[in-house]
Design a protein around this motif. Structure first.
Motif: not given
Length: 116
Positions: A65-72, A95-102, A104-109
């Motif tokens: 899971i990638w979060l734009k902001d780990i505070a989420d 982990s916190e990460a810059k996602l492809a679209d600003p 987006l708040l979360v991406e799940v793989i």
């Protein structure tokens, strides 16, 4: 051993099956929503793709899971914890990460085993 690809695009396939393993591309929710809403939508897409591939939540091996902001983290976990089947929790990393679209708040793989 064959490789099966579904929903093949120029850059990626939504589903790749190799042997008894299912690999899903990163799933996201609709932009402009809360992290909880985006998480719920991403996980619903994961469910749909796993079923199409011949798998299920109970067969998930790993979630990244990638979060734009780990505070989420807590908000995302409220949705994730209700979704993941008790007794079938996969290996997971967040982990916190810059996602492809600003927006987006979360991406799940997800990586899963085929249901047999």
């Amino acid at each position: 051993m064959s490789i099966i690809r579904k929903h093949v695009g120029r850059r990626m396939s939504e589903i790749v099956i190799h042997g008894d393993t299912v690999y899903l591309a990163g799933q996201v929710g609709e932009t402009g929503k809360t992290v909880e809403e985006q998480t719920a939508e991403a996980l619903a897409l994961v469910d749909k793709l796993l079923i199409e591939a011949g798998s299920s939540r109970q067969h998930i091996l790993q979630v990244i899971i990638w979060l734009k902001d780990i505070a989420d983290f807590d908000g995302m976990n409220r949705v994730y914890d209700a979704w993941v089947p008790e007794g079938h929790t996969p290996a997971r990393a967040t982990s916190e990460a810059k996602l492809a679209d600003p927006s987006l708040l979360v991406e799940v793989i997800v990586t899963a085993a085929l249901a047999k």
